[in-house]
Design a protein around this motif. Structure first.
Motif, PDB file in Angstrom:
ATOM      1  N   VAL A  38     -47.499 -92.293   4.529  1.00  0.00           N
ATOM      2  CA  VAL A  38     -48.852 -92.200   3.723  1.00  0.00           C
ATOM      3  C   VAL A  38     -49.994 -92.614   4.632  1.00  0.00           C
ATOM      4  O   VAL A  38     -50.804 -91.750   4.199  1.00  0.00           O
ATOM      5  N   VAL A  39     -50.072 -93.664   5.205  1.00  0.00           N
ATOM      6  CA  VAL A  39     -51.527 -93.833   5.818  1.00  0.00           C
ATOM      7  C   VAL A  39     -51.537 -92.821   6.898  1.00  0.00           C
ATOM      8  O   VAL A  39     -52.683 -92.925   7.517  1.00  0.00           O
ATOM      9  N   GLY A  40     -50.441 -92.323   7.419  1.00  0.00           N
ATOM     10  CA  GLY A  40     -50.679 -91.486   8.618  1.00  0.00           C
ATOM     11  C   GLY A  40     -51.680 -90.226   8.594  1.00  0.00           C
ATOM     12  O   GLY A  40     -52.440 -89.636   9.101  1.00  0.00           O
ATOM     13  N   PHE A  41     -51.906 -90.030   7.178  1.00  0.00           N
ATOM     14  CA  PHE A  41     -52.960 -88.863   6.787  1.00  0.00           C
ATOM     15  C   PHE A  41     -54.411 -89.418   6.222  1.00  0.00           C
ATOM     16  O   PHE A  41     -55.180 -88.495   5.984  1.00  0.00           O
ATOM     17  N   LEU A  42     -54.543 -90.704   6.251  1.00  0.00           N
ATOM     18  CA  LEU A  42     -55.727 -91.092   5.913  1.00  0.00           C
ATOM     19  C   LEU A  42     -56.827 -90.730   6.892  1.00  0.00           C
ATOM     20  O   LEU A  42     -57.889 -90.351   6.155  1.00  0.00           O
ATOM     21  N   ASP A  43     -56.661 -90.863   8.154  1.00  0.00           N
ATOM     22  CA  ASP A  43     -57.918 -90.245   8.876  1.00  0.00           C
ATOM     23  C   ASP A  43     -58.071 -88.848   8.831  1.00  0.00           C
ATOM     24  O   ASP A  43     -59.168 -88.487   8.819  1.00  0.00           O
ATOM     25  N   ASP A  44     -56.996 -88.113   8.495  1.00  0.00           N
ATOM     26  CA  ASP A  44     -57.105 -86.800   8.634  1.00  0.00           C
ATOM     27  C   ASP A  44     -57.919 -86.246   7.248  1.00  0.00           C
ATOM     28  O   ASP A  44     -58.847 -85.744   7.067  1.00  0.00           O
ATOM     29  N   ALA A  45     -57.511 -87.110   6.026  1.00  0.00           N
ATOM     30  CA  ALA A  45     -58.300 -86.734   4.774  1.00  0.00           C
ATOM     31  C   ALA A  45     -59.894 -87.246   5.000  1.00  0.00           C
ATOM     32  O   ALA A  45     -60.436 -86.550   4.286  1.00  0.00           O
ATOM     33  N   LEU A  46     -60.264 -88.225   5.613  1.00  0.00           N
ATOM     34  CA  LEU A  46     -61.461 -88.723   5.953  1.00  0.00           C
ATOM     35  C   LEU A  46     -62.163 -87.663   6.617  1.00  0.00           C
ATOM     36  O   LEU A  46     -63.462 -87.317   6.070  1.00  0.00           O
ATOM     37  N   VAL A  47     -61.549 -87.255   7.827  1.00  0.00           N
ATOM     38  CA  VAL A  47     -62.353 -86.116   8.563  1.00  0.00           C
ATOM     39  C   VAL A  47     -62.540 -84.863   7.593  1.00  0.00           C
ATOM     40  O   VAL A  47     -63.559 -84.337   7.502  1.00  0.00           O
ATOM     41  N   VAL A  48     -61.447 -84.481   6.990  1.00  0.00           N
ATOM     42  CA  VAL A  48     -61.620 -83.081   6.052  1.00  0.00           C
ATOM     43  C   VAL A  48     -62.507 -83.357   4.984  1.00  0.00           C
ATOM     44  O   VAL A  48     -63.264 -82.434   4.644  1.00  0.00           O
ATOM     45  N   ALA A  49     -62.536 -84.548   4.452  1.00  0.00           N
ATOM     46  CA  ALA A  49     -63.606 -84.909   3.454  1.00  0.00           C
ATOM     47  C   ALA A  49     -64.940 -84.799   3.828  1.00  0.00           C
ATOM     48  O   ALA A  49     -65.887 -84.274   3.218  1.00  0.00           O
ATOM     49  N   GLU A  50     -65.340 -85.260   4.957  1.00  0.00           N
ATOM     50  CA  GLU A  50     -66.334 -85.189   5.605  1.00  0.00           C
ATOM     51  C   GLU A  50     -66.930 -83.708   5.920  1.00  0.00           C
ATOM     52  O   GLU A  50     -68.063 -83.522   5.691  1.00  0.00           O
ATOM     53  N   VAL A  51     -65.808 -82.953   6.465  1.00  0.00           N
ATOM     54  CA  VAL A  51     -66.284 -81.597   6.621  1.00  0.00           C
ATOM     55  C   VAL A  51     -66.649 -80.902   5.344  1.00  0.00           C
ATOM     56  O   VAL A  51     -67.708 -80.342   5.123  1.00  0.00           O
ATOM     57  N   VAL A  52     -65.762 -81.209   4.253  1.00  0.00           N
ATOM     58  CA  VAL A  52     -66.002 -80.508   2.758  1.00  0.00           C
ATOM     59  C   VAL A  52     -67.646 -81.018   2.549  1.00  0.00           C
ATOM     60  O   VAL A  52     -68.405 -80.064   1.994  1.00  0.00           O
ATOM     61  N   TYR A  53     -67.973 -82.162   2.505  1.00  0.00           N
ATOM     62  CA  TYR A  53     -69.111 -82.807   2.235  1.00  0.00           C
ATOM     63  C   TYR A  53     -70.460 -82.149   3.111  1.00  0.00           C
ATOM     64  O   TYR A  53     -71.358 -81.689   2.500  1.00  0.00           O
ATOM     65  N   LEU A  54     -69.936 -82.004   4.394  1.00  0.00           N
ATOM     66  CA  LEU A  54     -70.844 -81.264   5.180  1.00  0.00           C
ATOM     67  C   LEU A  54     -71.287 -79.736   4.865  1.00  0.00           C
ATOM     68  O   LEU A  54     -72.463 -79.176   5.102  1.00  0.00           O
ATOM     69  N   LEU A  55     -70.261 -79.072   4.505  1.00  0.00           N
ATOM     70  CA  LEU A  55     -70.375 -77.717   4.057  1.00  0.00           C
ATOM     71  C   LEU A  55     -70.339 -77.428   2.370  1.00  0.00           C
ATOM     72  O   LEU A  55     -70.009 -76.385   2.098  1.00  0.00           O
ATOM     73  N   SER A  56     -70.768 -78.362   1.730  1.00  0.00           N
ATOM     74  CA  SER A  56     -70.694 -78.254   0.214  1.00  0.00           C
ATOM     75  C   SER A  56     -71.442 -77.172  -0.150  1.00  0.00           C
ATOM     76  O   SER A  56     -70.965 -76.385  -1.186  1.00  0.00           O
ATOM     77  N   GLY A  57     -72.770 -76.652   0.520  1.00  0.00           N
ATOM     78  CA  GLY A  57     -73.606 -75.596  -0.089  1.00  0.00           C
ATOM     79  C   GLY A  57     -72.568 -74.351   0.111  1.00  0.00           C
ATOM     80  O   GLY A  57     -72.575 -73.384  -0.607  1.00  0.00           O
ATOM     81  N   ASP A  58     -72.046 -74.189   1.413  1.00  0.00           N
ATOM     82  CA  ASP A  58     -71.358 -73.080   1.885  1.00  0.00           C
ATOM     83  C   ASP A  58     -70.131 -73.104   0.934  1.00  0.00           C
ATOM     84  O   ASP A  58     -69.693 -71.886   0.445  1.00  0.00           O
ATOM     85  N   LEU A  59     -69.311 -73.886   0.508  1.00  0.00           N
ATOM     86  CA  LEU A  59     -68.347 -73.900  -0.281  1.00  0.00           C
ATOM     87  C   LEU A  59     -68.684 -73.704  -1.703  1.00  0.00           C
ATOM     88  O   LEU A  59     -67.885 -72.797  -2.371  1.00  0.00           O
ATOM     89  N   ARG A  60     -69.727 -74.006  -2.239  1.00  0.00           N
ATOM     90  CA  ARG A  60     -70.301 -73.761  -3.394  1.00  0.00           C
ATOM     91  C   ARG A  60     -70.272 -72.048  -3.656  1.00  0.00           C
ATOM     92  O   ARG A  60     -70.122 -71.466  -4.475  1.00  0.00           O
ATOM     93  N   ARG A  61     -71.142 -71.787  -2.766  1.00  0.00           N
ATOM     94  CA  ARG A  61     -71.315 -70.106  -2.499  1.00  0.00           C
ATOM     95  C   ARG A  61     -70.039 -69.301  -2.469  1.00  0.00           C
ATOM     96  O   ARG A  61     -69.743 -68.386  -3.054  1.00  0.00           O
ATOM     97  N   PHE A  62     -69.243 -70.052  -1.432  1.00  0.00           N
ATOM     98  CA  PHE A  62     -68.029 -69.353  -1.372  1.00  0.00           C
ATOM     99  C   PHE A  62     -66.714 -69.315  -2.533  1.00  0.00           C
ATOM    100  O   PHE A  62     -66.576 -68.175  -2.827  1.00  0.00           O
ATOM    101  N   ARG A  63     -66.917 -70.229  -3.369  1.00  0.00           N
ATOM    102  CA  ARG A  63     -66.285 -70.326  -4.586  1.00  0.00           C
ATOM    103  C   ARG A  63     -67.000 -69.379  -5.500  1.00  0.00           C
ATOM    104  O   ARG A  63     -66.113 -68.416  -6.280  1.00  0.00           O
TER     105      ARG A  63
END
Length: 131
Positions: free
Chosen positions: A96-121
């Motif tokens: 369970v906690v082994g993926f906590l850091d992965d989730a935080l890093v991916v969530a930060e990338v999603v946040y950084l790219l939120s505009g690109d992701l909205r346009r992509f969707r």
């Protein structure tokens, strides 16, 4: 004091090389396939959003009909590359906690790219309507 100290995103993104894109393209499908039994068994129930975000970032990386700047590609590769590492800040073998850091890093990338992701969707929805 932070529980988990995330990597330096600016330095990590700047360090991404073109050949890293292929490493991520080749590695993500098998990592996601390895997580499926854990999700089905409920052992990683809270990781569904991590898997969804990884899948979305991976689709954006692969979709050649939606051009993005290199910095966006590098951010995706950095985030997904971190997700691929089995030995990182918190090793993935820790339940369970082994993926906590992965989730935080991916969530930060999603946040950084939120505009690109909205346009992509929106782009993907338009493609689906046209098909």
């Amino acid at each position: 004091m932070a529980l988990v100290e995330l990597p330096d995103f600016a330095a990590g993104i700047a360090s991404v090389r073109a050949e890293d894109v292929d490493t991520v393209r080749n590695g993500i499908p098998s990592k996601l396939a390895a997580l499926r039994p854990l999700l089905r068994g409920g052992r990683l129930g809270s990781a569904r959003s991590l898997v969804r975000d990884v899948h979305t970032l991976f689709q954006l990386l692969l979709d050649r009909s939606f051009p993005v700047p290199w910095r966006t590609t590098a951010a995706i590769v950095f985030g997904l590359g971190y997700f691929l590492m089995t030995v990182d800040l918190i090793p993935d073998c820790i339940p369970v906690v082994g993926f906590l850091d992965d989730a935080l890093v991916v969530a930060e990338v999603v946040y950084l790219l939120s505009g690109d992701l909205r346009r992509f969707r929106a782009h993907r929805a338009e493609q689906a309507r046209a098909a």
